[in-house]
Structure formats: structure tokens, C-alpha cells
Design a protein around this motif. Structure first.
Motif, PDB file in Angstrom:
ATOM      1  N   THR A 202      75.993  49.766  21.427  1.00 44.30           N
ATOM      2  CA  THR A 202      75.024  49.836  20.342  1.00 44.30           C
ATOM      3  C   THR A 202      74.868  51.286  19.916  1.00 44.30           C
ATOM      4  OG1 THR A 202      72.809  49.172  19.667  1.00 44.30           O
ATOM      5  CG2 THR A 202      73.019  50.147  21.848  1.00 44.30           C
TER       6      THR A 202
ATOM      7  N   GLY B  60      68.650  54.064  18.589  1.00 41.46           N
ATOM      8  CA  GLY B  60      67.598  53.567  17.707  1.00 41.46           C
ATOM      9  C   GLY B  60      67.677  52.088  17.407  1.00 41.46           C
ATOM     10  N   ASN B  61      68.860  51.466  17.622  1.00 40.14           N
ATOM     11  CA  ASN B  61      68.997  50.029  17.378  1.00 40.14           C
ATOM     12  C   ASN B  61      68.540  49.245  18.614  1.00 40.14           C
ATOM     13  OD1 ASN B  61      70.055  50.717  14.949  1.00 40.14           O
ATOM     14  ND2 ASN B  61      72.084  49.855  15.274  1.00 40.14           N
ATOM     15  N   GLN B  62      67.880  48.116  18.363  1.00 38.88           N
ATOM     16  CA  GLN B  62      67.446  47.266  19.457  1.00 38.88           C
ATOM     17  C   GLN B  62      68.614  46.412  19.952  1.00 38.88           C
ATOM     18  OE1 GLN B  62      64.044  44.940  18.347  1.00 38.88           O
ATOM     19  NE2 GLN B  62      62.803  46.720  17.777  1.00 38.88           N
ATOM     20  N   PHE B  63      68.623  46.167  21.277  1.00 40.80           N
ATOM     21  CA  PHE B  63      69.587  45.230  21.844  1.00 40.80           C
ATOM     22  C   PHE B  63      68.896  44.474  22.969  1.00 40.80           C
ATOM     23  CE2 PHE B  63      69.974  49.051  24.329  1.00 40.80           C
ATOM     24  CZ  PHE B  63      70.192  48.625  25.626  1.00 40.80           C
TER      25      PHE B  63
ATOM     26  N   ARG C  31      65.402  49.452  23.481  1.00 40.23           N
ATOM     27  CA  ARG C  31      65.841  50.352  22.405  1.00 40.23           C
ATOM     28  C   ARG C  31      66.263  51.672  23.030  1.00 40.23           C
ATOM     29  NH1 ARG C  31      61.520  51.116  18.072  1.00 40.23           N
ATOM     30  NH2 ARG C  31      60.461  52.196  19.788  1.00 40.23           N
TER      31      ARG C  31
ATOM     32  N   ARG D 283      74.212  58.078  16.449  1.00 36.29           N
ATOM     33  CA  ARG D 283      74.171  57.571  15.089  1.00 36.29           C
ATOM     34  C   ARG D 283      75.047  58.439  14.196  1.00 36.29           C
ATOM     35  NH1 ARG D 283      70.848  54.060  12.611  1.00 36.29           N
ATOM     36  NH2 ARG D 283      69.531  53.961  14.481  1.00 36.29           N
TER      37      ARG D 283
END
Length: 887
Positions: free
Chosen positions: A776, A779-782, A852, A885
Motif C-alpha cells: 500500500t 496514508g492509504n487505509q488497508f 493506516r 507516496r
């Protein structure tokens, strides 16, 4: 003598005798009446008066009664006279002896803060003796033309000053000066009729006067608007003022003529009249390096004649600021008054010094052969000398340790802490060998390979110039960066020493889990661990990963990946990760290069063998969880979990749910509601979830879940719910839940009925942990999936579940059966989930956790569980790659 002339007849004689006798008796009667009044008698018997006039009183026992009124009010009865309006007068002041003379023995009236009469206040400091005359001050130092006030009093036998006692003032024949005024508290004409006349007060000559001690307190204001020269005269004191127009000595003797103590009834005061006019220098401000001249002017004879050879003593209070010029060897200089009436002292600032110092000045009149005056200090004053100067203050900062190829930042602040502007200022930096100038701010005046110069020019007082420059270290060495500040007559130098050593790192770069081969189409995760083995902190490390064409980055399809480590302390390790997809058969290579600045610190190469893809087998799993008992009218949730343990994605998924007549469907969780259809007979339903990817694909969810609420409508000894899952790939799986339903009047057992456990327990507690959507981006949720499974032939109790969440990961939510569960933190990185009270054999509890990431890394999440049967924690771990990112 004729008859009727010069003679009395008998009647006249009788009247005359009567009147004469009455007059003679009247004083006696008044005394008796006064005594009676004072004694408090209210009735009085007196001889009766003869009404015939032949005699005054009738013979006894003829009497008359006289009612005598009270003089003052007593016992509530009024009197003929009012009570006194004034309290009993206070006792007179006690006799004291002494004077207000200074510690040197003189009452010095030259001091600028006191008027001539102010030195007589607060006198008489010790008890006096009976009959002793007291005088203050006893020795006075006064300017010619001034007026000195002397106070005197007589001590009585009771230890208090005596009022209205005569005193005589006498000036010795060899004295200078004359009496000006003698104190007189004479009352007014009306008061003089009442008071007894005391001793006369008069000045009989310029050298003799009579006075008397006061009968009341008095304030002598001397007719001036200021209060500084007022004299507070107490009861029993008197005063005399004296002046002299010429220099010399006045000896004033005061005598108490009515005192019985001949050896104590006189006292003499000595007044030294000094002809002096003194002018002290005022404060001044001088530039450092220049001479500050202090001139004290001392004159005589109304400022017309210089006081030659008198002394003026100068004392520098702060010798760190200034010194005398020429040097005296100390902070004190004794200067003679010259023929111009001036005593001159030159003061200069100390080297490289500025500031303000106080200078104390004292005028000394020396003993003269022509008079009998001793050497006496006349007056002391303080002035201030300020030396102004510009200054240069230089502060520099820079690293003590660096590495080859690293960019090093140095900064400096050049300030002017002085109180005037500094001229022609400049700041230069000598660049040491083995370094290279990268940048300098603000723009320097000149910049070469050996030096950088900023020409500031005028640097105002209190202002500063801030600069910084960046150097690159080219080779290991220890060098000095020298900052040199200059100005008009000023210089300052500061140095920063930096040691340059080769930076060293230890690098581990390999596929996670140590795999050496993978089929084409699979994703392989690589882990990177960088450890700083040097002595200095590394900043801005560059990580470059280059791969062969058959091993591109899994999500962007590129063969060149760059990452950074902003800071790495000595001994610290930073972890990073990247995922690559195997696209070609054969040996595929990945190369890692770590650099700092322009220097390469480490290079690592690893390879993996790409294998031809083989036929993958599909598989499907389904599980149904439901309570073993419920009451009529009660609702319970059934949890259906669909998993893909195979190697290929599952498509066209269908899950058929068939349930008993004793229960009805109450509802479905909103997430799966559109994919859920109830049959017309309401005895079955169909769930069509989304496609399910295998875990080996590196993405997607490895299972799907559905929550269905069932409500009991009738009792049943054995009711069932059956599920059957199918997929287009030709695989299927089934699971059944059997339960009983009782009437709501009967309380269901709080715990499952006791079942005699087998003699030997087989199996145990299992913990399964998987991540969805790896890798991932920051900052992105998983999500993670966690299953706690009782794979034992015996029930288990008090199952504790804990999560070890590493730094850089935020755990946002944890849920079971679609319902969020409470979680607590036992420590900074340990999250505790609610305890599972009871787990039957074959029972599992599933959790979904949403997290996150906050920093790029390869994160490893660990779950562990322990229970009554499993005292040693059972653990499971899952690694997850978090990429930076993209910009």
C-alpha cells in the motif's frame, strides 16, 4: 483736730471695725470654702451673722446651714464647673545627651543634600545627668556666611528636660562670628497676664545672649518654603543661631546659671567656618579611546580666590570600565587644586571596554599653618562617566563530525553589541582544503575556492548580520572553518573544527521469507534494512533499486525505484520495502545502491529465478457460526465466512442459505444487502459476493463475510441452518449449524452444557493473520484479517487476544461480526481485544482490523492468543510493504 475731721464717732467706728474685721476674715473664709469645695462637702454649718450690725457673728450656738454645690460632675450629679476639656498633660521629654555629629566628629553642613539647620534633627541620643546642660551639635563644619543653629536644654532631677529655665549664651573673645537670634517662646499679651513671667530672653550683644528653655513644642520654619531646614523644638529646649562672615573658629558656651551642678552646668560648641565654594563636574559621555576630563572647581572669598593646594580625591567605582591617565596603580587619585582653582583628573576606558562607571569625588581642606583648623573633608559627590564604543560579537555554528561526500552547513551571526555604529565591517570565511563550496546566503561580495567574503560596511548598534554556507567534504580529514570579523579598530575571530570520516552502513537486501524462485505472474516482496555503523548521523541517504526487465515494480511497472532515508542516527536501522512482479522466466536481478551526496556507501545485488507458470488449482472454503441455543422471540446473528485457500481467483460466487421453519430472517448487514436475495418461500436465500482473489496473488481480500439476523418463532429440539458455496471454477463447500430453541419462560443455560471431555486433548488454539491489499501507500487505509480457531477436541475458555502494532502504523478500527469491538492499549505498541469467554471445539472468531501507515517501511504486525488450555501464547505475524507516496 476738729471734731468730725480725722476722727470717727462710735457708730462709724463700729461700722469700720465690722468692715475691717470682715475684710480680714474674708481670705480665711475663701480658703475654707475652697477647701470645702475641693473636699466634696455638700452641706456646711457656719456661725450665724448678727443682723443688728453690732458684730459679725452671733455667739454660739447660733449657726446657719450652707448648701455647697459640687464643682465638677460626680456620681451622676451635676457640678457648677464643666469637666476639663483637655487630658492630663503628657510628661516632658526625657533628658538625652549627644549630638548629630558625623562619625568623623563633625556636623558637616557642606553636604549638598542638607540645609544649614538640618543637621540638628534627631539629636540627644543617650541619657543625661541631673542638672547637666546639654548642647548639640558640639562640633560643626560650616561655610562662611552660613547660619548655624545650636540647641540646648537642662536635665532635671527626674531625668526630664526642665521647662522655663534660664540659659546664657557666650561667644569666646578669640572667636569669629556673632549671634544672630536667640530662641524665645514668649506668650502673647493676653497669655502673659495668666502665666507667671519667666526669665528674660534677649540678645544683649553680638557675643552674649540670655534665653530660657521652652514650655511647649515648637516648629522653627526659618521663613523658607522648604521643610528641609525646619527645626522641631521640644519642651525644655531652646536654640541660638550664629553666623560668621570670615573663616575661623567660633566657640559658643551655654551656661545654666540656676543649676546646682557647677561642673555640669556649662557646655561649649565649636564651629569651624570654612571659606569654600565647590563645583563638581556633571556626568559625561565620551567615545572609547578618548580622554574624559573631570574638573572640580574649589575657590575661596566668594569664589574669587582659588583654594590652592586643597585636595580632591577621585575614586573610580568600577575599575574594569575605566582607569586614570596617567595610571596611578589603583582606582584612587589625589589631585591638588591648581592656581586656577581646578582639580583635574583624566579618565580613559580600559582596553576593549565600554560602559558606565561612577566616580566619587571628595574635597579635603588641609590643615593650614596660618590657622588652627585641622584637615577636614568638606564635601563628597558622585558623577558618572560613560564610554561609548562599537563592538563586534561573532557566533558561529557547524557540525563537529561529517562524512565524505556529505554536505555540511555552517552559520554565523555578526552583531554590534556596542552603543554606536561600527564602520567598515566585513565577515570572511576561509575555506579549508578538501572542501567544496556548494552555496552561501546572503549573496557574498566575493566567493572563491579559498574564501567567502561579505562586506557589510556600516553595522548599526544593536543590529546583526546572519550568514550561512554549505560545504561538501571531499575526503577524510580534520579541518578548521575560520570566520574572521573586522571593523574600524575592531576584530573578532571564531573557528569551527569538523572531523570528516568515511560513512559506513550495513545493508540487507533480499526477498522476504528468503524465497529464491517464483513462478511467472507472482509478486515477490523485497525487504531493505540499512544500519548506520559509523560515528556520525547520516542525512538524506538515497536508495536506488534497479532491476532487469523481467522483474519490474509490481504496481507501477518500472525497473528503477528511488527511496530516501532522511536521517539515520549512529547504530540505528531503517527499514524499507518494495514489491516486484516476476514477468519472465530465468534469473532476474535487483541491484540496490545507497549513496550520501556524491559518494556511494554500499551496493547490494540479489537475484530470483523465474519459473514457468504451472496449472493452479482452485479451492473454496465456507464456515457458519451460530449460537447453540436461543429463546423464542430472541434474535441472533449468523456469521458466514467465505474464503479462497486456492491458487486462482474465484468468480461467479454463490452462497445458498437454507434455514429451519422455527426461525425467520430479520435482516442482513448493509454492506452485503444488494447481493442478498430471499426466496419467495422465505425458507432460503442466495448470496452472490464479489470475486475472491487468492492470497498468493498479493492483493484483494482472502475472504468475504455475511451477517444475517435470525429470530426464533417456535421451540425446536434441533434446528439447522445450512450453507453451500459454489464458484464458476467448479469448486464448492458446505457447512451446517445445529441449535435448539426453547420457550422464553425457560432460561437457557448461561454456558454450554458440560460435556465430558475426551481423556486426551488433541489439537489446540490456532491464530491466522492475513493482510488485504499488500503493498500500500503512505496514508492509504488497508485491512488485516484475524481468525482465532479452537482446533481442539475440547472446549476452551478465557481466550486472550493481543496485537503488537509496530511504530508507523495507526490502528483505526477492529470489528467482529461487523460490530466494532473495544480495544485497549496495555503498552505503547500492544493493543488488547476483548477476552473470549468460551470457545467450543471447532469454533472460530474472526476480526477485521483497519490500519493506516504513516511512513514508508516494511511493517510486520503480530497477533498472539493464550487461554486456559494454551498457557504459552500462540503467535502469527504478517509483513506488509508501505511505499512512499509518489510526488
Amino acid at each position: 483736730m476738729q471734731a468730725g475731721q480725722g476722727q470717727f464717732n462710735r457708730g462709724q467706728l463700729r461700722q469700720h471695725s465690722t468692715v475691717t474685721g470682715f475684710v480680714r476674715v474674708l481670705p480665711l473664709m475663701l480658703i475654707v470654702l475652697g477647701t470645702l469645695f475641693n473636699s466634696g462637702c455638700s452641706r456646711l454649718r457656719l456661725p450665724a451673722i448678727d443682723p443688728t450690725g453690732s458684730r459679725i457673728f452671733l455667739p454660739l450656738p447660733n449657726t446657719t446651714t450652707l448648701n455647697v454645690p459640687q464643682l465638677h460632675e460626680r456620681n451622676g450629679q451635676p457640678g457648677i464647673l464643666p469637666n476639663s476639656a483637655f487630658p492630663t498633660p503628657p510628661a516632658p521629654p526625657a533628658c538625652l545627651d549627644g549630638s548629630c555629629e558625623s562619625p568623623g566628629g563633625f556636623a558637616n553642613l557642606f553636604h549638598h543634600k542638607h540645609k544649614l539647620a538640618s543637621k540638628v534633627h534627631d539629636h540627644f541620643r543617650s541619657p543625661g545627668k541631673s542638672g547637666e546642660i546639654q548642647l548639640t551639635p558640639l562640633r560643626v563644619l560650616a561655610p562662611v556666611g552660613g547660619e548655624v543653629v545650636l540647641l540646648a536644654g537642662i536635665c532635671g532631677k527626674d531625668g526630664y528636660l526642665v521647662k522655663r529655665q534660664p540659659l546664657e549664651w557666650m561667644l569666646s573673645p578669640d572667636s569669629v562670628g556673632q549671634f544672630i537670634e536667640v530662641g524665645d517662646d514668649r506668650p502673647g499679651k493676653l497669655a502673659g497676664l495668666i502665666h507667671h513671667k519667666g526669665p528674660d530672653v534677649e540678645k544683649l550683644d553680638v557675643d552674649f545672649a540670655r534665653g530660657r528653655t521652652s514650655s511647649k513644642e515648637e516648629l522653627i520654619t526659618r521663613g523658607t518654603p522648604t521643610c528641609e531646614d525646619d527645626i522641631q523644638l521640644r519642651e525644655g529646649e531652646t536654640w541660638l543661631s550664629i553666623s560668621s562672615p570670615t573663616e575661623g573658629i567660633s566657640r559658643v558656651t551655654v551656661l545654666a546659671p540656676e543649676s546646682d551642678c557647677w561642673d555640669q552646668r556649662r557646655q561649649t560648641a565649636t564651629i569651624y567656618w570654612i571659606d569654600a565654594g565647590i563645583t563638581f563636574p556633571t556626568p559625561q559621555i565620551t567615545r572609547a579611546g578618548e580622554v574624559a576630563q573631570l574638573v572640580t572647581r574649589v575657590t575661596k572669598s566668594e569664589n574669587l580666590v582659588p583654594a590652592t593646594d586643597w585636595d580632591v580625591i577621585y575614586t573610580i567605582v568600577d575599575p574594569s570600565v575605566a582607569a586614570f591617565s596617567p595610571p596611578t596603580g589603583s582606582n584612587v587619585a589625589r589631585v591638588k587644586v591648581n592656581s586656577d582653582g581646578q582639580a583635574i583628573a583624566n579618565i580613559v576606558a580600559q582596553p576593549n571596554s565600554r560602559g558606565t562607571t561612577a566616580v566619587v569625588m571628595e574635597v579635603i581642606r588641609p590643615a593650614m599653618p596660618s590657622d588652627s583648623l585641622p584637615a577636614v573633608p568638606l564635601r563628597r559627590e558622585t558623577t558618572y562617566v560613560t564610554f561609548s564604543a562599537p563592538g563586534l560579537g561573532l557566533q558561529v555554528y557547524g557540525p563537529e563530525v561529517g562524512s565524505t561526500g556529505e554536505q555540511l552547513t555552517y552559520s554565523a551571526s555578526l552583531g554590534n553589541p556596542g552603543d554606536i555604529d561600527a564602520e567598515n565591517t566585513r565577515l570572511s570565511v576561509a575555506l579549508p582544503a578538501g572542501t567544496k563550496l556548494i552555496d552561501a546566503r546572503p549573496q557574498p561580495t566575493t566567493a572563491t575556492n579559498s574564501a567567502v567574503v561579505w562586506d557589510q560596511g556600516l553595522l548599526a548598534a544593536g543590529r546583526q548580520l546572519d550568514v550561512w554556507l554549505v560545504l561538501e567534504a571531499l575526503q577524510p580529514n580534520t579541518f578548521d572553518v575560520v570566520f574572521q570579523a573586522e571593523g574600524a579598530g575592531l576584530a573578532e575571530r571564531q573557528t569551527v573544527r569538523t572531523q570528516i570520516v568515511d560513512a559506513t552502513v550495513d545493508v540487507k537486501f533480499a526477498p522476504i521469507d528468503g524465497v529464491a524462485q517464483a513462478e511467472v505472474g507472482n509478486v515477490v516482496e523485497y525487504g531493505i534494512d540499512v544500519t548506520n555503523t559509523g560515528r556520525q548521523t547520516l542525512t538524506d541517504l538515497k536508495l536506488l533499486i534497479e532491476t532487469t526487465p523481467g522483474l519490474p515494480e509490481a504496481y507501477q511497472g518500472i525497473n528503477r525505484v528511488e527511496q530516501t532515508i532522511s536521517m539515520l542516527q549512529p547504530g540505528s536501522t531503517a527499514s524499507r520495502g518494495v514489491a516486484f512482479a516476476v514477468r519472465q522466466e530465468g534469473q532476474q536481478t535487483a541491484k540496490l545502491t545507497i549513496s550520501s551526496g556524491n559518494k556511494i556507501l554500499s551496493e547490494q545485488t540479489t537475484s530470483i529465478l523465474g519459473l514457468p507458470p504451472r496449472q493452479k488449482q482452485p479451492n473454496i472454503g465456507v464456515s457458519l457460526q451460530f449460537p447453540e441455543a436461543m429463546q423464542v422471540g430472541q434474535a441472533q446473528n449468523a456469521q458466514i465466512t467465505l474464503s479462497n485457500p486456492g491458487e486462482v481467483p474465484l468468480t461467479g460466487l454463490q452462497v445458498e442459505i437454507v434455514f429451519d421453519q422455527a426461525v425467520n430472517i430479520g435482516g442482513v448487514d448493509q454492506q452485503n444487502f444488494p447481493n442478498f436475495k430471499l426466496a419467495p418461500d422465505r425458507r432460503s436465500a442466495l448470496w452472490t459476493p464479489q470475486d475472491l482473489l487468492p492470497r498468493s496473488s498479493g492483493g484483494g481480500d482472502p475472504f468475504r463475510q455475511l451477517l444475517i439476523s435470525f429470530s426464533a418463532i417456535a421451540p425446536a429440539d434441533s434446528a439447522t441452518i445450512r450453507t453451500r458455496a459454489t464458484a464458476v471454477e467448479g469448486v464448492q463447500a458446505e457447512d451446517t449449524a445445529t441449535f435448539r430453541i426453547v420457550n422464553n419462560q425457560i432460561e437457557p443455560p448461561a454456558t454450554p452444557p458440560a460435556v465430558e471431555p475426551p481423556a486426551v486433548r488433541t489439537g489446540g488454539l490456532e491464530v491466522l493473520l492475513s493482510d488485504f491489499g499488500d503493498p500500500t501507500i503512505v496514508g492509504n487505509q488497508f485491512r488485516y484479517g484475524l481468525r482465532i480457531f479452537n482446533n481442539s477436541n475440547q472446549p476452551d475458555r478465557n481466550v486472550h487476544v493481543e496485537l503488537l502494532v509496530p511504530p508507523g502504523i495507526e490502528l483505526l478500527e477492529a470489528s467482529s461480526d461487523g460490530t466494532p469491538v473495544a480495544r485497549t492499549r496495555a503498552q505503547d505498541n500492544i493493543v488488547v481485544l476483548p477476552t473470549i469467554q468460551y470457545m467450543r471445539p471447532g469454533m472460530s472468531v474472526d476480526y477485521i482490523m483497519i490500519a493506516r501507515p504513516t511512513v514508508p517501511q516494511v511493517v510486520s504486525l503480530e497477533a498472539r492468543a493464550y487461554s486456559d488450555n494454551e498457557r504459552t501464547p500462540i503467535t502469527a505475524a504478517e509483513s506488509h510493504t508501505v511505499n512512499a507516496r509518489a510526488n
